[in-house]
Design an enzyme around this catalytic site. Structure first.
Site, PDB file in Angstrom:
ATOM      1  N   THR A  26       0.791  -1.158  -0.027  1.00 47.74           N
ATOM      2  CA  THR A  26      -0.023   0.108   0.068  1.00 47.74           C
ATOM      3  C   THR A  26       0.920   1.260  -0.063  1.00 47.74           C
ATOM      4  OG1 THR A  26      -0.150   0.285   2.335  1.00 47.74           O
ATOM      5  CG2 THR A  26      -1.679  -1.525   1.349  1.00 47.74           C
ATOM      6  N   GLY A  27       0.426   2.256  -0.793  1.00 47.76           N
ATOM      7  CA  GLY A  27       1.514   3.425  -0.946  1.00 47.76           C
ATOM      8  C   GLY A  27       2.701   3.075  -1.573  1.00 47.76           C
ATOM      9  N   ASN A  29       3.718   4.070  -4.518  1.00 46.43           N
ATOM     10  CA  ASN A  29       3.964   4.701  -5.657  1.00 46.43           C
ATOM     11  C   ASN A  29       4.923   5.824  -4.936  1.00 46.43           C
ATOM     12  OD1 ASN A  29       1.154   5.694  -4.354  1.00 46.43           O
ATOM     13  ND2 ASN A  29       2.128   7.512  -5.174  1.00 46.43           N
ATOM     14  N   GLY A  31       7.955   7.405  -1.847  1.00 44.27           N
ATOM     15  CA  GLY A  31       8.719   7.236  -0.348  1.00 44.27           C
ATOM     16  C   GLY A  31       9.339   5.949  -0.350  1.00 44.27           C
ATOM     17  N   TYR A 181      -0.363  12.102  14.423  1.00 43.82           N
ATOM     18  CA  TYR A 181       0.407  11.383  13.377  1.00 43.82           C
ATOM     19  C   TYR A 181       0.955  10.139  14.116  1.00 43.82           C
ATOM     20  CZ  TYR A 181       3.789   9.194  10.086  1.00 43.82           C
ATOM     21  OH  TYR A 181       4.610   8.437   9.606  1.00 43.82           O
TER      22      TYR A 181
END
Length: 316
Positions: A26-27, A29, A31, A181
């Site tokens: 997931t994520g 794309n 970092g 966060y």
């Protein structure tokens, strides 16, 4: 007398083959998630990038193919902030089994005001924790269909100094972005630990592992044009920081090892070797507050209520 050869030391530059495996990141794309996907692609596995933005996912897949000849990588649209979309996202995987999912995607806000998802949840808690919580339940049949699947949850070193407020999980009072966060990542890590406890109780073949990347900076990360490019000035200014932290390519190493290394077990915590901030991945003691099973159980129940997800008896 014959003897079993000792296992070779883990080498982040020489990963084992995983040609028949399917991994979801997931994520994936951007970092750390991008580098998790790129490194896993080099093993011969099929790697699926879960991304909210199709255009960014297309750029990332093209970059991986450019750096990993023959990479079997593709993308599916995945918006963790929209719980109603997760069933469609899982169907779009179009696979019979899933050997691992890396829960990496996340939102980090730098400043107020507090924002909410379309489901009415605080954005960081709703995306980083609740979205992955609900996604895991949807993925469980595919994970259980694999011989020994893994759920790898990407936590954060920022969560080490945080504690959950179980009476205000949505940060409705005293909202501070950095604290919210950190708590959202801590909630993810509690989930990863508690998930493994429940999987073991159910006799499941699926294992849940928690990792964190230590200190991972863009300025210490190799360039992947047209993804964000590290300039010469950024490299120079970041040089002193390299004594303590690392780039996002290295921040990916604990998650990659948690996916691939057969010596990694469920319920463990993995992070960078040097002060938990940089270096090759190693197992570290589970943080004291993460061992509080009463907090984990209360968070689990609250997450079920907030998402409308019922794990029931975790499949074996």
């Amino acid at each position: 007398m014959s003897s079993t050869p000792a296992a070779l030391p883990w080498d982040v530059q020489r990963l084992p083959r995983a040609d028949d495996s399917v991994f979801l990141v997931t994520g994936g794309n951007a970092g750390i998630g991008y580098f998790v996907a790129e490194q896993l692609s080099a093993t011969g596995a099929t790697v699926v990038l879960g991304s909210r933005n199709p255009a960014k996912a297309e750029v990332a897949t093209a970059s991986i193919r450019a750096h990993v000849p023959g990479a079997r990588v593709r993308a599916v649209q995945l918006n963790l902030a929209d719980l109603s979309s997760l069933a469609t996202a899982v169907e779009s995987l179009e696979v019979a089994r899933l050997d691992a999912v890396v829960h990496n995607a996340g939102v980090a806000l730098d400043a107020p005001p507090r924002r909410e998802t379309g489901d009415g949840h605080e954005l960081m808690f709703g995306t980083n924790h609740l979205g992955h919580f609900a996604l895991t339940q949807r993925l469980m049949p595919l994970l259980s269909a694999a011989p020994a699947a893994r759920v790898v949850t990407m936590g954060s070193f920022a969560a080490k100094s945080e504690r959950l407020d179980l009476d205000d999980l949505q940060s409705r009072t005293g909202y501070r972005p950095k604290r919210t966060y950190g708590r959202s990542k801590l909630a993810q890590m509690y989930f990863g630990v508690e998930l493994d406890r429940r999987l073991r109780a159910a006799g499941s073949t699926v294992a849940s592992v928690v990792v964190h990347p230590g200190g991972a900076l863009d300025s210490l990360t190799p360039s992947r044009p047209p993804l964000p490019v590290r300039t010469a000035g950024a490299r120079l200014s970041a040089a002193p920081a390299a004594l303590l932290v690392q780039g996002k390519h290295a921040g990916a190493w604990p998650a990659v090892r948690a996916v691939l290394d057969p010596a990694v077990c469920g319920g463990q915590l993995w992070g960078p070797r040097v002060f938990g901030l940089r270096g090759e991945p190693r197992r570290e003691p589970v943080w004291n507050h993460l061992t509080d099973s009463s907090v984990a159980a209360r968070l689990w129940d609250a997450s079920c209520d907030l998402t409308g997800v019922d794990f029931g008896t975790v499949p074996g």
